[in-house]
Design a protein around this motif. Structure first.
Motif, PDB file in Angstrom:
ATOM      1  N   ARG A 162      46.064  56.183  -1.950  1.00  0.00           N
ATOM      2  CA  ARG A 162      45.338  57.045  -1.379  1.00  0.00           C
ATOM      3  C   ARG A 162      44.180  57.291  -2.624  1.00  0.00           C
ATOM      4  O   ARG A 162      43.182  57.562  -2.216  1.00  0.00           O
ATOM      5  CB  ARG A 162      46.396  58.444  -1.295  1.00  0.00           C
ATOM      6  CG  ARG A 162      46.931  57.985  -0.030  1.00  0.00           C
ATOM      7  CD  ARG A 162      48.552  59.543  -0.470  1.00  0.00           C
ATOM      8  NE  ARG A 162      47.741  60.310  -0.468  1.00  0.00           N
ATOM      9  CZ  ARG A 162      48.817  61.395  -1.596  1.00  0.00           C
ATOM     10  NH1 ARG A 162      50.264  60.747  -1.012  1.00  0.00           N
ATOM     11  NH2 ARG A 162      48.722  62.448  -1.501  1.00  0.00           N
ATOM     12  N   LEU A 163      44.565  57.025  -4.458  1.00  0.00           N
ATOM     13  CA  LEU A 163      43.743  57.415  -5.178  1.00  0.00           C
ATOM     14  C   LEU A 163      42.182  55.723  -4.435  1.00  0.00           C
ATOM     15  O   LEU A 163      41.350  56.374  -5.000  1.00  0.00           O
ATOM     16  CB  LEU A 163      44.019  56.973  -6.316  1.00  0.00           C
ATOM     17  CG  LEU A 163      43.421  57.063  -7.855  1.00  0.00           C
ATOM     18  CD1 LEU A 163      43.173  58.365  -7.350  1.00  0.00           C
ATOM     19  CD2 LEU A 163      43.822  56.651  -8.682  1.00  0.00           C
ATOM     20  N   ALA A 164      42.574  54.874  -4.091  1.00  0.00           N
ATOM     21  CA  ALA A 164      42.166  53.898  -4.453  1.00  0.00           C
ATOM     22  C   ALA A 164      40.714  54.310  -3.200  1.00  0.00           C
ATOM     23  O   ALA A 164      39.414  54.511  -2.820  1.00  0.00           O
ATOM     24  CB  ALA A 164      42.603  52.734  -3.200  1.00  0.00           C
ATOM     25  N   VAL A 165      41.448  55.255  -2.462  1.00  0.00           N
ATOM     26  CA  VAL A 165      41.096  55.115  -1.282  1.00  0.00           C
ATOM     27  C   VAL A 165      39.428  56.614  -1.244  1.00  0.00           C
ATOM     28  O   VAL A 165      38.644  56.586  -1.444  1.00  0.00           O
ATOM     29  CB  VAL A 165      41.215  56.045   0.250  1.00  0.00           C
ATOM     30  CG1 VAL A 165      40.896  57.091   1.460  1.00  0.00           C
ATOM     31  CG2 VAL A 165      41.852  55.342   0.587  1.00  0.00           C
ATOM     32  N   LEU A 166      39.864  57.654  -2.502  1.00  0.00           N
ATOM     33  CA  LEU A 166      38.816  58.620  -2.994  1.00  0.00           C
ATOM     34  C   LEU A 166      38.406  58.293  -3.810  1.00  0.00           C
ATOM     35  O   LEU A 166      37.180  58.683  -3.359  1.00  0.00           O
ATOM     36  CB  LEU A 166      39.945  59.188  -3.555  1.00  0.00           C
ATOM     37  CG  LEU A 166      40.970  60.122  -3.009  1.00  0.00           C
ATOM     38  CD1 LEU A 166      41.454  61.747  -3.949  1.00  0.00           C
ATOM     39  CD2 LEU A 166      40.036  61.256  -2.475  1.00  0.00           C
ATOM     40  N   PHE A 167      38.137  56.807  -4.160  1.00  0.00           N
ATOM     41  CA  PHE A 167      36.774  56.026  -5.136  1.00  0.00           C
ATOM     42  C   PHE A 167      36.073  56.047  -4.331  1.00  0.00           C
ATOM     43  O   PHE A 167      34.406  56.118  -4.444  1.00  0.00           O
ATOM     44  CB  PHE A 167      37.557  55.443  -6.159  1.00  0.00           C
ATOM     45  CG  PHE A 167      38.024  55.437  -6.857  1.00  0.00           C
ATOM     46  CD1 PHE A 167      37.113  56.340  -8.259  1.00  0.00           C
ATOM     47  CD2 PHE A 167      39.663  55.520  -7.073  1.00  0.00           C
ATOM     48  CE1 PHE A 167      37.584  56.000  -9.554  1.00  0.00           C
ATOM     49  CE2 PHE A 167      39.814  55.497  -8.616  1.00  0.00           C
ATOM     50  CZ  PHE A 167      39.409  55.852  -9.823  1.00  0.00           C
ATOM     51  N   LYS A 168      36.487  55.236  -2.795  1.00  0.00           N
ATOM     52  CA  LYS A 168      35.250  55.343  -1.693  1.00  0.00           C
ATOM     53  C   LYS A 168      34.170  56.683  -0.861  1.00  0.00           C
ATOM     54  O   LYS A 168      33.546  56.190  -0.629  1.00  0.00           O
ATOM     55  CB  LYS A 168      35.793  54.587  -0.816  1.00  0.00           C
ATOM     56  CG  LYS A 168      36.296  53.311  -1.347  1.00  0.00           C
ATOM     57  CD  LYS A 168      37.053  52.715  -0.349  1.00  0.00           C
ATOM     58  CE  LYS A 168      37.120  51.464  -0.911  1.00  0.00           C
ATOM     59  NZ  LYS A 168      37.922  50.101   0.512  1.00  0.00           N
ATOM     60  N   ASP A 170      32.024  59.843  -0.332  1.00  0.00           N
ATOM     61  CA  ASP A 170      31.322  60.591  -1.478  1.00  0.00           C
ATOM     62  C   ASP A 170      30.878  61.501  -1.805  1.00  0.00           C
ATOM     63  O   ASP A 170      29.582  62.218  -2.811  1.00  0.00           O
ATOM     64  CB  ASP A 170      29.674  59.726  -0.717  1.00  0.00           C
ATOM     65  CG  ASP A 170      29.998  57.951  -0.955  1.00  0.00           C
ATOM     66  OD1 ASP A 170      30.004  57.920  -1.348  1.00  0.00           O
ATOM     67  OD2 ASP A 170      29.566  57.654   0.397  1.00  0.00           O
ATOM     68  N   ASP A 171      31.652  62.957  -1.530  1.00  0.00           N
ATOM     69  CA  ASP A 171      31.691  64.292  -0.917  1.00  0.00           C
ATOM     70  C   ASP A 171      32.196  64.265  -2.140  1.00  0.00           C
ATOM     71  O   ASP A 171      33.552  64.632  -1.911  1.00  0.00           O
ATOM     72  CB  ASP A 171      31.945  64.993   0.499  1.00  0.00           C
ATOM     73  CG  ASP A 171      31.848  66.387   0.465  1.00  0.00           C
ATOM     74  OD1 ASP A 171      31.425  66.586  -0.568  1.00  0.00           O
ATOM     75  OD2 ASP A 171      32.487  67.039   1.439  1.00  0.00           O
ATOM     76  N   ARG A 175      36.501  64.595  -2.624  1.00  0.00           N
ATOM     77  CA  ARG A 175      37.187  63.710  -3.781  1.00  0.00           C
ATOM     78  C   ARG A 175      37.756  64.876  -4.185  1.00  0.00           C
ATOM     79  O   ARG A 175      39.438  64.500  -4.659  1.00  0.00           O
ATOM     80  CB  ARG A 175      36.326  63.375  -4.407  1.00  0.00           C
ATOM     81  CG  ARG A 175      36.300  61.859  -4.942  1.00  0.00           C
ATOM     82  CD  ARG A 175      34.953  61.142  -5.109  1.00  0.00           C
ATOM     83  NE  ARG A 175      33.974  62.440  -6.483  1.00  0.00           N
ATOM     84  CZ  ARG A 175      32.851  61.907  -6.466  1.00  0.00           C
ATOM     85  NH1 ARG A 175      32.222  61.202  -5.402  1.00  0.00           N
ATOM     86  NH2 ARG A 175      32.096  63.103  -6.997  1.00  0.00           N
ATOM     87  N   GLY A 176      37.737  65.269  -5.082  1.00  0.00           N
ATOM     88  CA  GLY A 176      37.955  66.990  -5.920  1.00  0.00           C
ATOM     89  C   GLY A 176      39.235  67.066  -5.517  1.00  0.00           C
ATOM     90  O   GLY A 176      40.608  67.464  -5.760  1.00  0.00           O
ATOM     91  N   ALA A 177      39.026  68.102  -3.755  1.00  0.00           N
ATOM     92  CA  ALA A 177      40.151  68.177  -3.064  1.00  0.00           C
ATOM     93  C   ALA A 177      41.616  67.369  -2.469  1.00  0.00           C
ATOM     94  O   ALA A 177      42.614  66.914  -2.602  1.00  0.00           O
ATOM     95  CB  ALA A 177      39.756  69.213  -1.525  1.00  0.00           C
ATOM     96  N   TRP A 228      36.417  66.391 -10.044  1.00  0.00           N
ATOM     97  CA  TRP A 228      35.194  65.288 -10.295  1.00  0.00           C
ATOM     98  C   TRP A 228      34.339  65.259  -9.665  1.00  0.00           C
ATOM     99  O   TRP A 228      33.984  65.563  -9.115  1.00  0.00           O
ATOM    100  CB  TRP A 228      36.513  64.321  -8.620  1.00  0.00           C
ATOM    101  CG  TRP A 228      36.121  62.475  -9.597  1.00  0.00           C
ATOM    102  CD1 TRP A 228      35.135  62.274  -9.347  1.00  0.00           C
ATOM    103  CD2 TRP A 228      37.080  62.381  -8.185  1.00  0.00           C
ATOM    104  NE1 TRP A 228      35.020  60.661  -9.004  1.00  0.00           N
ATOM    105  CE2 TRP A 228      36.300  60.761  -8.420  1.00  0.00           C
ATOM    106  CE3 TRP A 228      38.794  62.078  -8.018  1.00  0.00           C
ATOM    107  CZ2 TRP A 228      37.029  58.941  -8.113  1.00  0.00           C
ATOM    108  CZ3 TRP A 228      38.933  60.919  -7.346  1.00  0.00           C
ATOM    109  CH2 TRP A 228      38.498  60.022  -7.624  1.00  0.00           C
ATOM    110  N   TRP A 229      33.929  65.184 -11.098  1.00  0.00           N
ATOM    111  CA  TRP A 229      32.441  65.312 -10.955  1.00  0.00           C
ATOM    112  C   TRP A 229      31.669  64.230 -11.601  1.00  0.00           C
ATOM    113  O   TRP A 229      32.135  62.917 -11.794  1.00  0.00           O
ATOM    114  CB  TRP A 229      31.705  66.536 -12.098  1.00  0.00           C
ATOM    115  CG  TRP A 229      31.939  67.780 -11.389  1.00  0.00           C
ATOM    116  CD1 TRP A 229      32.463  68.221 -10.153  1.00  0.00           C
ATOM    117  CD2 TRP A 229      32.306  69.553 -12.175  1.00  0.00           C
ATOM    118  NE1 TRP A 229      32.980  69.589  -9.881  1.00  0.00           N
ATOM    119  CE2 TRP A 229      32.598  70.207 -11.212  1.00  0.00           C
ATOM    120  CE3 TRP A 229      31.636  68.963 -13.349  1.00  0.00           C
ATOM    121  CZ2 TRP A 229      32.531  71.544 -11.696  1.00  0.00           C
ATOM    122  CZ3 TRP A 229      31.328  70.550 -13.983  1.00  0.00           C
ATOM    123  CH2 TRP A 229      31.847  72.048 -13.094  1.00  0.00           C
TER     124      TRP A 229
END
Length: 321
Positions: A162-168, A170-171, A175-177, A228-229
């Motif tokens: 799931r974290l790997a997906v978040l790295f992709k 763009d929003d 991403r932060g949520a 996650w800025w």
């Protein structure tokens, strides 16, 4: 005494029973009736009834006992109930006046020996049962721990994916949520008490405060802020986190950033350590925790130790620990 098979009488007990039963009962018919009363099948007793009817002079009480009790012992667990009933009847025998006078003392002594053997066997059986129970409990505990470990590994695999997906993603908001939810699930994996994101509103429904989450470790509550800025967290968002902590007695703070923190933000936290515990963490630490499948509660404890003892709000797993 051997206890190789819990479903058989050991040889010495069998011999004692063969010597005892005929002495407890005066008549040949009485011996057969005594055996039948304990549940011995008519099939085993039939030949002795027939011989008794045809030629009583050829019938011997001791031969009856040896034949029937020997056959019962050979039947193993199928005759376990009958053998137990026979032992019960013999060990509970009290009135030896019904025996032949010359057999009374002998019978009483034999019954005492049988009671001693049975008590010893019962003690062994209880010890064996206790060992078996302990072994079953130990195996069950091992199985439970193994299943828990397997479930934990599967949970970490899912979190890494799931974290790997978040790295992709763009929003920045998505991403932060997503990271907030992932962190909540990571804390829950190790049994950390959590309260997910919530808002503080006034009577008119206007939101005055947005809390990303609250965790509890060792009785200490931490307000968690997650960002996650694309740039390091500066003094302004850090000040808001400090205000959240300061407005709640005894509460601590944990701020996690994917892009690090500016020096002023870290400095503000360090100054605030004189009043309350505030710790800073980075996303790369979360990545390392997931890779190592480490205990996140211990990560929080170590950060709290560094903040309270060393007055360091920002120490990084893998570098400063």
């Amino acid at each position: 005494m051997r206890h190789d098979d819990a479903y058989h009488w050991p040889p010495e007990l069998l011999e004692l029973m063969i010597e005892t039963v005929p002495r407890l009962i005066r008549s040949k018919e009485g011996v057969i009736t005594f055996l039948r009363g304990a549940g011995v099948s008519e099939q085993l007793l039939a030949p002795h009834w027939a011989l008794l009817a045809s030629d009583p002079t050829k019938v011997n009480k001791f031969k009856i006992a040896r034949s029937v009790l020997g056959r019962l012992n050979e039947q193993g667990d199928t005759a376990l109930g009958v053998r137990r009933a026979l032992l019960k009847r013999v060990t509970e025998f009290e009135n030896f006046s019904s025996c032949w006078p010359e057999d009374q003392l002998k019978a009483e002594g034999l019954v005492a020996q049988i009671r001693k053997v049975v008590n010893a066997k019962d003690s062994f059986t209880r010890m064996q049962q206790e060992r078996d129970t302990e072994r079953r409990d130990r195996l069950a505990a091992h199985q439970t721990e193994r299943k828990k470990a397997e479930a934990r590994r599967a949970r970490f695999t899912d979190l890494r994916n799931r974290l790997a997906v978040l790295f992709k993603e763009d929003d920045p908001y998505a991403r932060g949520a997503g990271l907030e939810v992932l962190l909540n699930d990571l804390f829950a994996t190790d049994g950390v008490s959590i309260r997910e994101a919530f808002a503080i509103r006034d009577e008119e429904g206007v939101t005055h405060e947005q809390i990303d989450g609250v965790i509890e470790v060792d009785g200490n509550q931490y307000i968690v802020e997650v960002k996650w800025w694309g740039k390091p967290v500066d003094i302004e968002p850090m000040s808001r986190q400090i205000v959240r902590v300061m407005s709640r007695p005894e509460v601590r703070g944990l701020f996690i950033s994917a892009s690090g923190f500016t020096k002023p933000a870290v400095g503000a936290c360090k100054d605030f350590l004189a009043h309350r515990v505030v710790m800073l963490g980075e996303l790369r630490e979360v990545v390392l925790l997931l890779e190592r499948e480490a205990d996140i509660a211990e990560w929080v404890r170590e950060k709290a130790r560094q903040a309270t003892i060393e007055r360091l709000p920002l120490v990084l797993l893998g570098e400063d620990f």
